[in-house]
Design a protein around this motif. Structure first.
Motif, short mmCIF file in Angstrom:
data_model
loop_
_atom_site.label_atom_id
_atom_site.label_comp_id
_atom_site.label_asym_id
_atom_site.label_seq_id
_atom_site.Cartn_x
_atom_site.Cartn_y
_atom_site.Cartn_z
N ARG A 64 7.87 -10.14 36.84
CA ARG A 64 7.82 -9.26 35.53
C ARG A 64 9.26 -8.85 35.18
O ARG A 64 10.23 -8.49 35.85
CB ARG A 64 7.18 -8.20 35.85
CG ARG A 64 6.91 -7.33 34.64
CD ARG A 64 5.93 -6.17 34.99
NE ARG A 64 6.69 -5.47 36.00
CZ ARG A 64 6.54 -4.00 36.31
NH1 ARG A 64 5.75 -3.22 35.64
NH2 ARG A 64 7.08 -3.41 37.21
N PRO A 65 9.56 -9.13 33.89
CA PRO A 65 11.04 -8.88 33.28
C PRO A 65 11.13 -7.41 33.32
O PRO A 65 10.05 -6.63 32.83
CB PRO A 65 11.04 -9.41 32.18
CG PRO A 65 9.59 -9.88 31.73
CD PRO A 65 8.84 -9.85 32.88
N THR A 66 12.23 -6.83 33.36
CA THR A 66 12.38 -5.31 33.52
C THR A 66 13.18 -4.88 32.09
O THR A 66 13.39 -3.85 31.95
CB THR A 66 13.45 -4.90 34.67
OG1 THR A 66 14.60 -5.73 34.81
CG2 THR A 66 12.54 -5.16 36.22
N ALA A 67 13.57 -5.85 31.60
CA ALA A 67 14.37 -5.60 30.03
C ALA A 67 13.86 -6.67 29.30
O ALA A 67 13.57 -7.86 29.62
CB ALA A 67 15.85 -5.47 30.14
N PRO A 68 13.97 -6.45 27.99
CA PRO A 68 13.33 -7.37 26.91
C PRO A 68 14.17 -8.60 26.86
O PRO A 68 13.59 -9.69 26.57
CB PRO A 68 13.44 -6.70 25.71
CG PRO A 68 13.88 -5.21 25.75
CD PRO A 68 14.05 -5.06 27.09
#
Length: 137
Positions: A64-68
């Motif tokens: 899951r990405p933690t930043a866009p």
């Protein structure tokens, strides 16, 4: 143009990924043909739902990405589940359940399936080129 957005190409790519992982598992079986207590492994067969991009039960953690701006990432090699081969018909006194002839036959079948998949892939690429007005290979 992203070919994986076309369902046929996505299915063929998925099938070739599965065949590549199966080749790795079969090679491990052959490499452990003399290992005491080793039992042959096999990949869980690829279902039609999995081939069409449906949910697959894997042990891989979802990234899951933690930043866009982060990329989503991939699961990498080995996303298909292995299972112990059922009912080995020959077990050595040391407990090894790998039959080399059986593994070689599976490898040959795997090679034929991969050749058929890559052949279909090439034919459909050429068909797209023809539809776009370009000459095929």
């Amino acid at each position: 143009m992203d070919l994986n957005r076309i369902p046929l190409f996505a299915a063929l790519t998925r099938k070739m990924d599965w065949l590549g992982d199966r080749q790795r598992v079969l090679a491990q079986n052959v490499a452990n043909a003399d290992t005491p207590g080793y039992r042959a492994n096999e990949l869980k067969p690829l279902s039609f739902r999995a081939l069409m991009g449906g949910p697959i039960a894997t042990n891989a953690a979802k990234l899951r990405p933690t930043a866009p701006m982060h990329l989503a990432g991939t699961t990498g090699q080995g996303e298909f589940r292995t299972e112990k081969a059922k009912d080995p018909y020959e077990i050595t006194p040391s407990g090894n359940g790998v039959v080399l002839e059986q593994q070689i036959a599976k490898m040959a079948d795997n090679q034929m399936q991969f050749a058929a998949s890559t052949g279909l892939y090439k034919k459909h690429i050429n068909m797209l080129r023809l539809a776009l007005g370009r000459r095929g290979m």
